[in-house]
Design a protein around this motif. Structure first.
Motif, mmCIF file in Angstrom:
data_model
loop_
_atom_site.group_PDB
_atom_site.id
_atom_site.type_symbol
_atom_site.label_atom_id
_atom_site.label_comp_id
_atom_site.label_asym_id
_atom_site.label_seq_id
_atom_site.Cartn_x
_atom_site.Cartn_y
_atom_site.Cartn_z
ATOM 1 N N PRO A 62 0.810 -1.229 0.000
ATOM 2 C CA PRO A 62 0.000 0.000 0.000
ATOM 3 C C PRO A 62 0.841 1.275 0.000
ATOM 4 C CG PRO A 62 -0.808 -1.542 1.648
ATOM 5 C CD PRO A 62 0.511 -2.079 1.146
ATOM 6 N N ARG A 63 2.042 1.190 0.547
ATOM 7 C CA ARG A 63 2.899 2.374 0.618
ATOM 8 C C ARG A 63 3.832 2.495 -0.579
ATOM 9 N NH1 ARG A 63 5.038 1.019 6.330
ATOM 10 N NH2 ARG A 63 4.002 -0.919 5.873
ATOM 11 N N LEU A 64 3.996 1.428 -1.335
ATOM 12 C CA LEU A 64 4.896 1.431 -2.492
ATOM 13 C C LEU A 64 4.178 0.859 -3.713
ATOM 14 C CD1 LEU A 64 8.147 0.148 -0.769
ATOM 15 C CD2 LEU A 64 7.711 2.458 -1.592
ATOM 16 N N PRO A 65 3.271 1.632 -4.293
ATOM 17 C CA PRO A 65 2.554 1.120 -5.470
ATOM 18 C C PRO A 65 3.512 0.873 -6.632
ATOM 19 C CG PRO A 65 2.041 3.442 -5.086
ATOM 20 C CD PRO A 65 2.882 2.987 -3.937
ATOM 21 N N GLY A 66 3.107 0.000 -7.514
ATOM 22 C CA GLY A 66 3.927 -0.389 -8.653
ATOM 23 C C GLY A 66 4.428 0.792 -9.463
ATOM 24 N N ARG A 67 3.560 1.761 -9.702
ATOM 25 C CA ARG A 67 3.954 2.933 -10.496
ATOM 26 C C ARG A 67 5.107 3.685 -9.822
ATOM 27 N NH1 ARG A 67 4.904 3.587 -15.039
ATOM 28 N NH2 ARG A 67 6.078 5.479 -15.032
ATOM 29 N N MET A 68 5.014 3.825 -8.487
ATOM 30 C CA MET A 68 6.068 4.513 -7.755
ATOM 31 C C MET A 68 7.393 3.770 -7.892
ATOM 32 S SD MET A 68 6.393 5.337 -3.669
ATOM 33 C CE MET A 68 4.937 6.351 -3.629
ATOM 34 N N LEU A 69 7.362 2.443 -7.771
ATOM 35 C CA LEU A 69 8.580 1.655 -7.929
ATOM 36 C C LEU A 69 9.147 1.785 -9.336
ATOM 37 C CD1 LEU A 69 7.821 -1.649 -6.003
ATOM 38 C CD2 LEU A 69 9.438 0.132 -5.390
ATOM 39 N N MET A 70 8.270 1.780 -10.325
ATOM 40 C CA MET A 70 8.731 1.903 -11.699
ATOM 41 C C MET A 70 9.373 3.268 -11.942
ATOM 42 S SD MET A 70 5.622 -0.089 -13.602
ATOM 43 C CE MET A 70 6.276 0.078 -15.248
ATOM 44 N N GLU A 71 8.759 4.328 -11.416
ATOM 45 C CA GLU A 71 9.327 5.665 -11.568
ATOM 46 C C GLU A 71 10.659 5.769 -10.838
ATOM 47 O OE1 GLU A 71 6.225 8.261 -10.233
ATOM 48 O OE2 GLU A 71 5.016 7.916 -12.033
ATOM 49 N N PHE A 72 10.713 5.202 -9.649
ATOM 50 C CA PHE A 72 11.961 5.222 -8.882
ATOM 51 C C PHE A 72 13.045 4.451 -9.621
ATOM 52 C CE2 PHE A 72 14.612 3.622 -5.263
ATOM 53 C CZ PHE A 72 15.170 4.850 -4.920
ATOM 54 N N ALA A 73 12.669 3.326 -10.201
ATOM 55 C CA ALA A 73 13.635 2.495 -10.923
ATOM 56 C C ALA A 73 14.184 3.213 -12.152
ATOM 57 C CB ALA A 73 12.997 1.176 -11.329
ATOM 58 N N GLU A 74 13.370 4.071 -12.750
ATOM 59 C CA GLU A 74 13.847 4.838 -13.893
ATOM 60 C C GLU A 74 14.953 5.807 -13.486
ATOM 61 O OE1 GLU A 74 10.349 6.690 -15.437
ATOM 62 O OE2 GLU A 74 9.541 4.819 -16.219
ATOM 63 N N LYS A 75 14.932 6.209 -12.206
ATOM 64 C CA LYS A 75 15.904 7.189 -11.725
ATOM 65 C C LYS A 75 17.043 6.544 -10.938
ATOM 66 C CE LYS A 75 12.174 10.484 -11.299
ATOM 67 N NZ LYS A 75 11.237 11.088 -10.394
ATOM 68 N N ALA A 76 16.903 5.300 -10.597
ATOM 69 C CA ALA A 76 17.911 4.617 -9.784
ATOM 70 C C ALA A 76 18.138 3.221 -10.340
ATOM 71 C CB ALA A 76 17.441 4.520 -8.330
ATOM 72 N N SER A 77 19.234 2.638 -9.983
ATOM 73 C CA SER A 77 19.500 1.274 -10.436
ATOM 74 C C SER A 77 18.597 0.301 -9.695
ATOM 75 C CB SER A 77 20.959 0.908 -10.184
ATOM 76 O OG SER A 77 21.179 0.724 -8.796
ATOM 77 N N GLN A 78 18.424 -0.871 -10.258
ATOM 78 C CA GLN A 78 17.620 -1.897 -9.604
ATOM 79 C C GLN A 78 18.215 -2.264 -8.252
ATOM 80 O OE1 GLN A 78 16.448 -5.226 -12.023
ATOM 81 N NE2 GLN A 78 16.253 -6.543 -10.248
ATOM 82 N N ALA A 79 19.541 -2.260 -8.162
ATOM 83 C CA ALA A 79 20.192 -2.587 -6.889
ATOM 84 C C ALA A 79 19.831 -1.572 -5.820
ATOM 85 C CB ALA A 79 21.701 -2.645 -7.077
ATOM 86 N N GLN A 80 19.740 -0.300 -6.191
ATOM 87 C CA GLN A 80 19.364 0.723 -5.218
ATOM 88 C C GLN A 80 17.915 0.548 -4.774
ATOM 89 O OE1 GLN A 80 20.519 3.940 -7.823
ATOM 90 N NE2 GLN A 80 22.047 4.642 -6.342
ATOM 91 N N VAL A 81 17.039 0.237 -5.721
ATOM 92 C CA VAL A 81 15.635 0.006 -5.381
ATOM 93 C C VAL A 81 15.522 -1.175 -4.431
ATOM 94 C CG1 VAL A 81 13.369 -0.635 -6.291
ATOM 95 C CG2 VAL A 81 14.801 0.971 -7.552
ATOM 96 N N ALA A 82 16.160 -2.281 -4.775
ATOM 97 C CA ALA A 82 16.099 -3.479 -3.939
ATOM 98 C C ALA A 82 16.698 -3.211 -2.566
ATOM 99 C CB ALA A 82 16.818 -4.637 -4.624
#
Length: 111
Positions: free
Chosen positions: A75-95
């Motif tokens: 609920p706090r990290l919707p898919g769209r937010m993760l996708m937008e964040f991933a566009e700005k950061a590496s997958q390793a940073q997101v994970a």
């Protein structure tokens, strides 16, 4: 054999990475990604004929806990937010960000 909590803590970084990747690739929500990743892992486990029943139960309980932890953030990290964040950061940073949050939740829940 390690406890379920020990197993969850050991597996959590890998599970989170798989879930984040699934969100980025499919656009699904984090909770759905957690269920999909867990199902894929469970399917692989079920195809292993030599695995003892107690190990299968241990593995299933670990997956359930991993799903619960990752889904609690959905609920706090919707898919769209993760996708937008991933566009700005590496997958390793997101994970890594998700991993820190989940480990904190795990310790709080089992502390």
């Amino acid at each position: 054999m390690p406890t379920i909590s020990e197993e969850v803590e050991r597996c959590l970084p890998y599970f989170v990475r798989l879930c984040v990747n699934s969100v980025i690739v499919t656009g699904t929500g984090l909770d759905e990604a957690a269920r999909m990743v867990a199902q894929e892992l469970a399917d692989r486990m079920n195809r292993e004929p030599r695995m003892a029943d107690d190990l299968k139960e241990h593995f299933a309980a670990t997956l359930e806990e991993l799903i619960h932890l990752v889904s609690s953030l959905a609920p706090r990290l919707p898919g769209r937010m993760l996708m937008e964040f991933a566009e700005k950061a590496s997958q390793a940073q997101v994970a890594s960000t998700l991993e820190r949050s989940l480990i904190g939740a795990l310790r709080a829940g089992h502390g």
